[in-house]
Structures are given as structure tokens and as C-alpha cells.
Design an enzyme around this catalytic site. Structure first.
Site, mmCIF file in Angstrom:
data_model
loop_
_atom_site.group_PDB
_atom_site.id
_atom_site.type_symbol
_atom_site.label_atom_id
_atom_site.label_comp_id
_atom_site.label_asym_id
_atom_site.label_seq_id
_atom_site.Cartn_x
_atom_site.Cartn_y
_atom_site.Cartn_z
ATOM 1 N N CYS A 131 0.815 -1.226 0.000
ATOM 2 C CA CYS A 131 0.000 0.000 0.000
ATOM 3 C C CYS A 131 0.850 1.280 0.000
ATOM 4 O O CYS A 131 0.555 2.226 -0.729
ATOM 5 C CB CYS A 131 -0.942 0.002 1.190
ATOM 6 N N HIS A 243 -2.945 6.409 4.530
ATOM 7 C CA HIS A 243 -1.496 6.448 4.779
ATOM 8 C C HIS A 243 -0.960 7.811 4.337
ATOM 9 O O HIS A 243 -1.349 8.336 3.283
ATOM 10 C CB HIS A 243 -0.768 5.389 3.960
#
Ligand code: A2P
Length: 342
Positions: A131, A243
Site C-alpha cells: 500500500c 497512509h
């Protein structure tokens, strides 16, 4: 033409997002199957706003009737079932780290290296990158094409959903617990995550880096350019979704901040919000549910030649996982690529 699709790990955080993404993007579906472990047989998961799917067992499922299987059930399941499923002619797109560095498995971010997908045929397996790597390479690609990036230093601030649904529950329960003086017992993380940050994601390696940090380095090389030197420091933060990354680059060519901003604005999958003022930047809670990678705080790094600094935020469950996986499936469809029994 329509396709039969299976989502493996359909009860998990990313699996649910895969179902949602397939539905939202009107993927050309014939049948859709939700698969998980035996203990989830008969559970129900949503597909879009008004459909419910009954969960079936991965172990008993016949993949011959499926064209593409989106896997998000972790490395052990991918290792055990990925090659078996690939042999049936069903193309596996796996979200775990199991096959990412396998030379016979393409590692794909559609905005960055779409042409590499053609090499999936040896194993009928395609890997979805980590990710943190995905949002980084989407941001690096337009800059690299123009200014040739030679070195990247990246610090990550990673949401708990990257560690799965039980990790999200742990942050929720620990946070609630603080207000009733309930001592937090870490289970999914090594230390308390509520009101804390943990500089440790995945296992430690002999050189002192964590595997997450290693993944960012080797995956960026495989996807974008083997000549890019990268060092990462990865930190888990008490954020549910999204994130963030502080990225420091060195380029071979003279850098221009205005040009970088324009290149990023024109690139697919990127939104630039960079006003150099209060609220003129993006934070993770604002990107949950969004498809794009958001870039802010673009500035020159005066400490090195041709240096650049920026802040990059993305929904780790969407572009960092489910969306990228579905986009890989869409790439197969648009190129009319199909799996053949091995
Ligand atoms: P289950 O709910 O049946 O355990 P997350 O990463 O959010 O924790 O999700 C992990 C996903 O992987 C879940 O859907 C989980 O299903 C699935 N999974 C775990 N073990 C197996 C297994 N042995 N077979 C199939 N799916 C599995």
C-alpha cells in the site's frame, strides 16, 4: 463481454472494499463470488448498495468457473491457493506480499507500468504492490519521467487498517478504554496504538530495517526503475484509514517546483492541493473513500542538489489495495487478456 469474479478474503477490510469498488466502477460482471474461511460460510457481505452475497468457502470452491480472482487473505493463503487457482486458468490478482518479487509475476500499478502486465501468463498470477509503495510510485512516476529521480528518502505514517480489520478494532477499543481507565493490552500491534505511534511495521530483518521498509525499496525498483535508490522508515499511527508519507527526493536534472506541480496536476490518479496556508494541505481523514493520491507541501530541498520535498496522502484500502487490484482487473479486460490452463 462480462466476467466471473471471485473475491478471496471477502469478509476482511480490503475484501469488503474490493466488492464495493467492483460495484461502484460497474465492472463488467457476470457472476461475483465472495469467499473466505470455512468459519464464515453463510455470513453475508454487501455488494453495492442493495445486493447481499452469501460467503462461500475458499477451500471447496471450483475456480474453473471464474475468470479473475482478487485475493486479499494474506500471504499464507496466497502461497497455498494462488498457484493452484492459477493452474485452472483463472487469473489471480494477489494483494499480499507473497509473489511480489517473483520474476515470473508482474507487479503492477496501472498508472505506472501497465505494459508489464503481459508477463502474467507463466503462472496466471499478478501481484498488487504494498500500500505505501503504490501511493509513492504514483507520485514519483511523473517526476521521474521528467527529472530522473536518483534517490528517495521516505517516512511513512500508516493507518491501522493496513493491518486488517482486527487492528482497526484494537485502535477503537483501546481509544474507548482510555476514557474508562481500561488498560490497553496490545494484541495486533507490539505496543499500545491508541494515542501513540509505533516505528515498526512487519518483521525485523538482519540489517535493522523492517520488512515493510524493505518492500518499499525493492518494489519501487521493480515497478518504476531499478536505478532508484530508496530508504524508508515506516511508522504505524493511530489513524483508521489513510497512509501519509513525507517524501524527500534527489533528481539528476535541475528541479523546478512549478514544473513538478504542473506535472503532478496533469497526471492520472493524482490531485494536488498545495496552498502554503492554513488548511492548504491534505490529511488522511479527508482522503478516506477517495480514489486519488493527494499531494501537498511541495517545496525545494535546499540541503541537496536538485532536491524536492512533498507530502503524499492516500486511502490505503482503496488505491493502496482494493482500487489498484480492481484497476489491474480492468487493465486485463481492456487489453482483452485471458488466463489459459497451465
Ligand atoms: P474469515 O473472516 O473467514 O477469517 P483481514 O486482513 O481484514 O483480517 O481479512 C482477512 C481475510 O482473509 C478475511 O476475509 C478472512 O476470512 C480471510 N481468511 C483468513 N483465513 C482464511 C482461510 N483459511 N481461507 C479463506 N479465507 C481466509
Amino acid at each position: 463481454m462480462t466476467y466471473n469474479i471471485a473475491v478471496v478474503g471477502a469478509t476482511g477490510a480490503v475484501g469488503r472494499e474490493m466488492l464495493q469498488t467492483l460495484s461502484e466502477r460497474n465492472f463488467p460482471l457476470n457472476n461475483i463470488y465472495a469467499l473466505a474461511s470455512k468459519s464464515s460460510i453463510g455470513r453475508e457481505v454487501s455488494f453495492g448498495d442493495d445486493k447481499i452475497l452469501k460467503v462461500l468457502s475458499l477451500e471447496d470452491f471450483d475456480f474453473e468457473k471464474v475468470d479473475i480472482a482478487l485475493f486479499s487473505a494474506g500471504s499464507d493463503i496466497a502461497k497455498k491457493y494462488g498457484p493452484i487457482v492459477g493452474k485452472t486458468g483463472c487469473i489471480v490478482i494477489d494483494n499480499s506480499s507473497c509473489f511480489r518479487m517473483d520474476d515470473e509475476v508482474p507487479l503492477i500499478v496501472p498508472e505506472v507500468n501497465p505494459d508489464a502486465i503481459n508477463s502474467f501468463k507463466k503462472r496466471n498470477i499478478i501481484a498488487n504492490p504494498n500500500c505505501s509503495t503504490i501511493q509513492l510510485v504514483v507520485a514519483l512516476k511523473p517526476i521521474h519521467d521528467h527529472f530522473k529521480v536518483s534517490r528517495v528518502v521516505v517516512s511513512t505514517y500508516q493507518a491501522v487498517s493496513g493491518a486488517g480489520k482486527p487492528a482497526m478494532d484494537e485502535l477503537f477499543n483501546q481509544t474507548k478504554g482510555v476514557f474508562v481507565h481500561d488498560q490497553a493490552t496490545p494484541e495486533q500491534f507490539t505496543k499500545k496504538i491508541a494515542f501513540n505511534v509505533i516505528p515498526h511495521i512487519d518483521t525485523f530483518m538482519d540489517d535493522g530495517f523492517t520488512k515493510e521498509e524493505w518492500k518499499m525499496r525493492v518494489e519501487t525498483k521493480k515497478i518504476l526503475d531499478n536505478n532508484i535508490n530508496l530508504v524508508a522508515h515506516c511508522v504505524r499511527v493511530p489513524v483508521f484509514i489513510g497512509h501519509s508519507e513525507a517524501v524527500f527526493l534527489e533528481c539528476e536534472k535541475d528541479i523546478s517546483v512549478t514544473k513538478v506541480r504542473n506535472l503532478l496536476r496533469d497526471a492520472d490518479g493524482i490531485t494536488v492541493i498545495d496552498h502554503r496556508a492554513d488548511e492548504g494541505y491534505v490529511t488522511p481523514v479527508e482522503v478516506a473513500g477517495e480514489d486519488d493520491i493527494y499531494i501537498s507541501r511541495i517545496r525545494k530541498d535546499p540541503s541537496v542538489k536538485n532536491g524536492l520535498v512533498f507530502w503524499c496522502v492516500g486511502d490505503n484500502l482503496r488505491k493502496g489495495a482494493a482500487l489498484n487490484t480492481v484497476q489491474i482487473a480492468e487493465l486485463l479486460v481492456s487489453k482483452n487478456l485471458k488466463g489459459i490452463k497451465i
